[in-house]
Design an enzyme around this catalytic site. Structure first.
Site, PDB file in Angstrom:
ATOM      1  N   HIS A  51       8.849  49.465  96.701  1.00  0.00           N
ATOM      2  CA  HIS A  51       7.929  49.533  95.571  1.00  0.00           C
ATOM      3  C   HIS A  51       7.539  50.998  95.340  1.00  0.00           C
ATOM      4  O   HIS A  51       7.856  51.857  96.160  1.00  0.00           O
ATOM      5  CB  HIS A  51       6.676  48.668  95.822  1.00  0.00           C
TER       6      HIS A  51
HETATM    7  P1  TYD Z   1       3.527  44.519 101.422  1.00  0.00           P
HETATM    8  O1  TYD Z   1       3.075  45.271 100.212  1.00  0.00           O
HETATM    9  O2  TYD Z   1       4.615  43.525 101.237  1.00  0.00           O
HETATM   10  O3  TYD Z   1       3.925  45.512 102.603  1.00  0.00           O
HETATM   11  P2  TYD Z   1       5.081  46.650 102.652  1.00  0.00           P
HETATM   12  O4  TYD Z   1       4.623  47.760 101.784  1.00  0.00           O
HETATM   13  O5  TYD Z   1       5.127  47.075 104.061  1.00  0.00           O
HETATM   14  O6  TYD Z   1       6.380  46.041 102.265  1.00  0.00           O
HETATM   15  O7  TYD Z   1       2.255  43.792 102.063  1.00  0.00           O
HETATM   16  C1  TYD Z   1       2.343  42.720 102.986  1.00  0.00           C
HETATM   17  C2  TYD Z   1       1.060  41.901 102.909  1.00  0.00           C
HETATM   18  O8  TYD Z   1      -0.051  42.649 103.372  1.00  0.00           O
HETATM   19  C3  TYD Z   1       0.732  41.447 101.498  1.00  0.00           C
HETATM   20  O9  TYD Z   1       0.264  40.125 101.564  1.00  0.00           O
HETATM   21  C4  TYD Z   1      -0.390  42.353 101.063  1.00  0.00           C
HETATM   22  C5  TYD Z   1      -1.077  42.696 102.382  1.00  0.00           C
HETATM   23  N1  TYD Z   1      -1.688  44.027 102.407  1.00  0.00           N
HETATM   24  C6  TYD Z   1      -3.060  44.131 102.517  1.00  0.00           C
HETATM   25  O10 TYD Z   1      -3.808  43.130 102.549  1.00  0.00           O
HETATM   26  N2  TYD Z   1      -3.626  45.367 102.580  1.00  0.00           N
HETATM   27  C7  TYD Z   1      -2.882  46.512 102.551  1.00  0.00           C
HETATM   28  O11 TYD Z   1      -3.435  47.621 102.623  1.00  0.00           O
HETATM   29  C8  TYD Z   1      -1.446  46.389 102.422  1.00  0.00           C
HETATM   30  C9  TYD Z   1      -0.575  47.613 102.373  1.00  0.00           C
HETATM   31  C10 TYD Z   1      -0.895  45.119 102.357  1.00  0.00           C
END
Ligand code: TYD
Length: 140
Positions: A51
């Site tokens: 992303h």
């Molecule tokens: P995601 O955006 O998929 O992580 P990555 O960037 O590592 O691929 O996030 C995974 C899960 O964690 C999603 O349900 C959102 C949650 N999350 C939070 O609650 N707080 C945060 O600061 C982050 C980065 C993710």
């Protein structure tokens, strides 16, 4: 280095007891720290990230193990290997990021300039490409 993405040095304080790193808001990194999260226990076949963010600034540090971070900006695509607590990858602005090649022991700490906000995410690569084209056009 590519614009919006930069590796920075982090001072390690190491003695016979082990190591310590410290990162101070508005001193070691030029943004106010609002959030810290860690990614860990990632299967080496899995990818994280995939992303971009509209506004968020982040510092990524592999405090244990190693992983690769691929960053795509308006100019180019570059891979960075994070494998030590003494290096941090500063990512700001419109950058598509993907993290992979995680070692099983990797703990990737991410320090962020904003609270978690789903509206700041660009989760489709096509939308990211459109966004960088729009920014380039409006800057001309
Ligand atoms: P995601 O955006 O998929 O992580 P990555 O960037 O590592 O691929 O996030 C995974 C899960 O964690 C999603 O349900 C959102 C949650 N999350 C939070 O609650 N707080 C945060 O600061 C982050 C980065 C993710």
């Amino acid at each position: 280095m590519i614009s919006n993405v930069r590796l920075i040095d982090i001072v390690e304080h190491i003695d016979y007891r082990g190591g310590l790193i410290a990162i101070e808001s508005l001193k070691d990194i030029l943004f106010d720290i609002k959030r810290v999260y860690c990614i860990y226990g990632v299967n080496p076949e899995n990818k994280r990230g995939e992303h971009a963010h509209k506004k968020l600034k982040q510092l990524m540090v592999a405090i244990a193990g190693k992983c690769t971070v691929k960053c795509q900006t308006v100019e180019e695509i570059k891979e960075f290997e994070l494998c030590s607590p003494n290096k941090g990858l500063l990512v700001e602005g419109l950058v598509w990021r993907e993290m992979y090649n995680f070692s099983r022991d990797c703990v990737l700490m991410v320090i962020a300039s904003e609270y978690y906000d789903e509206h700041d995410y660009i989760r489709k690569h096509d939308d990211f490409v459109k966004a960088i084209k729009n920014r380039t056009l409006s800057a001309d």
